[in-house]
Write a protein that holds these residues in place. Structure first.
Motif, PDB file in Angstrom:
ATOM      1  N   GLY A   1      12.682   3.766  -0.982  1.00  0.00           N
ATOM      2  CA  GLY A   1      12.067   2.710  -0.200  1.00  0.00           C
ATOM      3  C   GLY A   1      10.613   3.032   0.081  1.00  0.00           C
ATOM      4  N   ALA A   2       9.882   2.039   0.573  1.00  0.00           N
ATOM      5  CA  ALA A   2       8.451   2.208   0.817  1.00  0.00           C
ATOM      6  C   ALA A   2       8.159   3.305   1.832  1.00  0.00           C
ATOM      7  CB  ALA A   2       7.852   0.882   1.290  1.00  0.00           C
ATOM      8  N   SER A   3       9.104   3.605   2.710  1.00  0.00           N
ATOM      9  CA  SER A   3       8.886   4.612   3.752  1.00  0.00           C
ATOM     10  C   SER A   3       9.351   6.002   3.340  1.00  0.00           C
ATOM     11  CB  SER A   3       9.597   4.197   5.043  1.00  0.00           C
ATOM     12  OG  SER A   3      10.987   4.049   4.823  1.00  0.00           O
ATOM     13  N   ASP A   4       9.732   6.185   2.075  1.00  0.00           N
ATOM     14  CA  ASP A   4      10.153   7.494   1.573  1.00  0.00           C
ATOM     15  C   ASP A   4       8.973   8.236   0.955  1.00  0.00           C
ATOM     16  OD1 ASP A   4      12.775   6.926   2.302  1.00  0.00           O
ATOM     17  OD2 ASP A   4      13.241   6.038   0.351  1.00  0.00           O
ATOM     18  N   TYR A   5       9.162   9.552   0.735  1.00  0.00           N
ATOM     19  CA  TYR A   5       8.109  10.346   0.105  1.00  0.00           C
ATOM     20  C   TYR A   5       8.727  11.592  -0.513  1.00  0.00           C
ATOM     21  CZ  TYR A   5       3.084  10.713  -0.569  1.00  0.00           C
ATOM     22  OH  TYR A   5       1.829  10.693  -1.123  1.00  0.00           O
TER      23      TYR A   5
ATOM     24  N   VAL B   1       0.837  -1.204   0.000  1.00  0.00           N
ATOM     25  CA  VAL B   1       0.000   0.000   0.000  1.00  0.00           C
ATOM     26  C   VAL B   1       0.869   1.251   0.000  1.00  0.00           C
ATOM     27  CG1 VAL B   1      -1.709   1.317   1.306  1.00  0.00           C
ATOM     28  CG2 VAL B   1      -1.940  -1.160   1.097  1.00  0.00           C
ATOM     29  N   ARG B   2       1.909   1.254   0.827  1.00  0.00           N
ATOM     30  CA  ARG B   2       2.790   2.425   0.881  1.00  0.00           C
ATOM     31  C   ARG B   2       3.548   2.608  -0.434  1.00  0.00           C
ATOM     32  NH1 ARG B   2       6.207   3.195   6.257  1.00  0.00           N
ATOM     33  NH2 ARG B   2       7.048   1.136   5.776  1.00  0.00           N
ATOM     34  N   MET B   3       3.951   1.516  -1.058  1.00  0.00           N
ATOM     35  CA  MET B   3       4.650   1.626  -2.338  1.00  0.00           C
ATOM     36  C   MET B   3       3.730   2.165  -3.425  1.00  0.00           C
ATOM     37  SD  MET B   3       6.928  -1.873  -2.231  1.00  0.00           S
ATOM     38  CE  MET B   3       7.555  -1.687  -3.904  1.00  0.00           C
ATOM     39  N   THR B   4       2.464   1.748  -3.385  1.00  0.00           N
ATOM     40  CA  THR B   4       1.496   2.256  -4.351  1.00  0.00           C
ATOM     41  C   THR B   4       1.282   3.750  -4.168  1.00  0.00           C
ATOM     42  OG1 THR B   4       0.369   0.112  -4.472  1.00  0.00           O
ATOM     43  CG2 THR B   4      -0.877   2.044  -5.160  1.00  0.00           C
ATOM     44  N   ARG B   5       1.179   4.185  -2.920  1.00  0.00           N
ATOM     45  CA  ARG B   5       1.011   5.614  -2.645  1.00  0.00           C
ATOM     46  C   ARG B   5       2.235   6.404  -3.114  1.00  0.00           C
ATOM     47  NH1 ARG B   5      -0.961   8.251   3.090  1.00  0.00           N
ATOM     48  NH2 ARG B   5      -1.015  10.427   2.383  1.00  0.00           N
TER      49      ARG B   5
END
Length: 412
Positions: free
Chosen positions: A173-177, A84-88
């Motif tokens: 990574g998934a926790s980046d933005y 879900v986080r990667m999709t966002r």
């Protein structure tokens, strides 16, 4: 110490086996990349249980050259529970000019992988522009071991194989933005030479002494690394450099690491096969010891580390702390921030609304959207706009200024 003696000093049976695994991995990576350059084979189908979800349509071909924005290749990685986080994250950084490869490692379940593949095949923009791919069979990865480097190199080989010409590899990574829109990022990168790599690095002669064994190089399921007794001596054939494991690398440097036209990338891949946290060493050390690339780097990775904000804000109340964290992160002037915690959705939502203007469950709007202005911010982007034009905001100008200053003062 004679050159190469560092290998002999680490040759316990388990360490030697791991080194052999890295040699095998290196050959597989090189063969995978070389076959793509020579034969141009198509991407694999997810349903075959092999490697990469094929894009639903032929990728749009962006115009390149003077006067046009660059093209970025994104390698976005995560593990169990990260789909879900990667999709966002994908929605936040999406632009039709770019290429995207998403890799859920072997720790993720089949449902997560199928869900992400299904999303890549269902989003209207992804279908139209054909530039989103998902690794169908995840590699086992431990971020502290050599399997992390192997996964990145294999992902880079895939992007070299399936992508149109691109200029930089961006690893997230998934926790980046992101802290700027894709238009702003492309505008900023348009202002610097395309042969430069943005890689945080410093000399660290003693940081790779610990000896570990990464079983993920030897099997198809995820496992934790194990530690061996003793320490290795510093090599005399090259200098060790260390930095952030999240660089932004030029295409030329990526090709050099993947194809390895000389022995340096292979030698260092073997050296770091038994090292702790080789993602903090490998690309930095290859770059600094390569006569071709050591003078084409910027000692900065354009990232803000969220974890560093905690100590200064600990004495504040919850609401004030949230506001202060937002101001600190957005005010950093960086292109990306990480790593965000699982409980920081409200902070990401504010970035979506105030920085990216990304609509709920939509991609970040840009000049490529057929819709204009406020309509694009409120609704899902329509396809059919001009993907070769970007429109920057003040944040894009600020990032471009930072990058120009960094380029002007770059050192190795």
């Amino acid at each position: 110490m004679a050159h190469g003696s560092w290998l002999l000093q680490t040759c316990s049976p388990s360490a030697a086996l791991a080194s052999l695994a890295v040699v095998t991995t290196t050959l597989l990576i090189l063969g995978y990349a070389s076959s793509s350059f020579l034969f141009g084979a198509p991407a694999y189908e997810y349903d075959d249980g092999t490697d990469v979800v094929e894009a639903a349509a032929a990728a749009a071909v962006p115009r390149r050259g003077p006067g046009y924005p660059p093209v970025l290749a994104y390698y976005i990685s995560g593990g169990h529970g990260d789909s879900v986080r990667m999709t966002r994250l994908l929605k936040a950084v999406y632009h039709p000019r770019n290429r995207y490869l998403l890799h859920l490692d072997a720790g993720a379940g089949a449902y997560e992988r199928a869900r992400m593949a299904g999303y890549a095949r269902s989003e209207r923009a992804f279908l139209e522009y054909g530039n989103v791919h998902v690794v169908g069979k995840g590699d086992p990865v431990d971020a502290r071991g050599a399997s992390a480097v192997a996964a990145v190199l294999r992902g880079a080989a895939v992007l070299l194989r399936i992508g149109a010409e691109w200029d930089w590899l961006v690893m997230l990574g998934a926790s980046d933005y992101p802290l700027v829109t894709p238009d702003d990022l492309l505008y900023a990168f348009s202002s610097v030479p395309r042969g430069l790599s943005f890689i945080d690095h410093r000399m660290d002669s003693g940081g790779a002494e610990a000896i570990v064994v990464d079983q993920n190089l030897l099997q198809s399921t995820s496992a934790e690394i194990s530690f061996s007794l003793g320490q290795r001596a510093k090599p005399d054939g090259f200098e060790l450099f260390r930095g952030s494991p999240w660089p932004i690398l030029s295409r030329g440097f990526v090709e050099y690491c993947v194809v390895a036209p000389d022995n340096l990338p292979r030698t260092l891949l073997l050296y770091f096969s038994n090292s702790l946290s080789p993602m903090e060493f490998y690309f930095q050390t290859v770059m600094a010891n390569s006569a071709r690339f050591r003078n084409s780097t910027v000692n900065h990775n354009l990232r803000h580390t969220v974890a560093q904000d905690g100590g200064a804000l600990a004495s504040q109340g919850a609401d004030q702390q949230q506001t202060s964290r937002y101001d600190t992160i957005v005010g950093s002037g960086a292109a990306f921030a990480g790593a965000f915690g699982d409980d920081e959705d409200a902070l990401l939502q504010r970035i979506d609304e105030e920085v990216l203007r990304r609509p709920l469950d939509g991609v970040t709007p840009g000049e490529w959207c057929a819709s204009d202005g406020e309509e694009a911010a409120r609704e899902e982007c329509s396809v059919g706009g001009d993907i070769d034009v970007v429109k920057h905001s003040n944040k894009g100008w600020r990032l471009a200024t930072l990058m120009a200053d960094l380029v002007g003062g770059r050192t190795v």
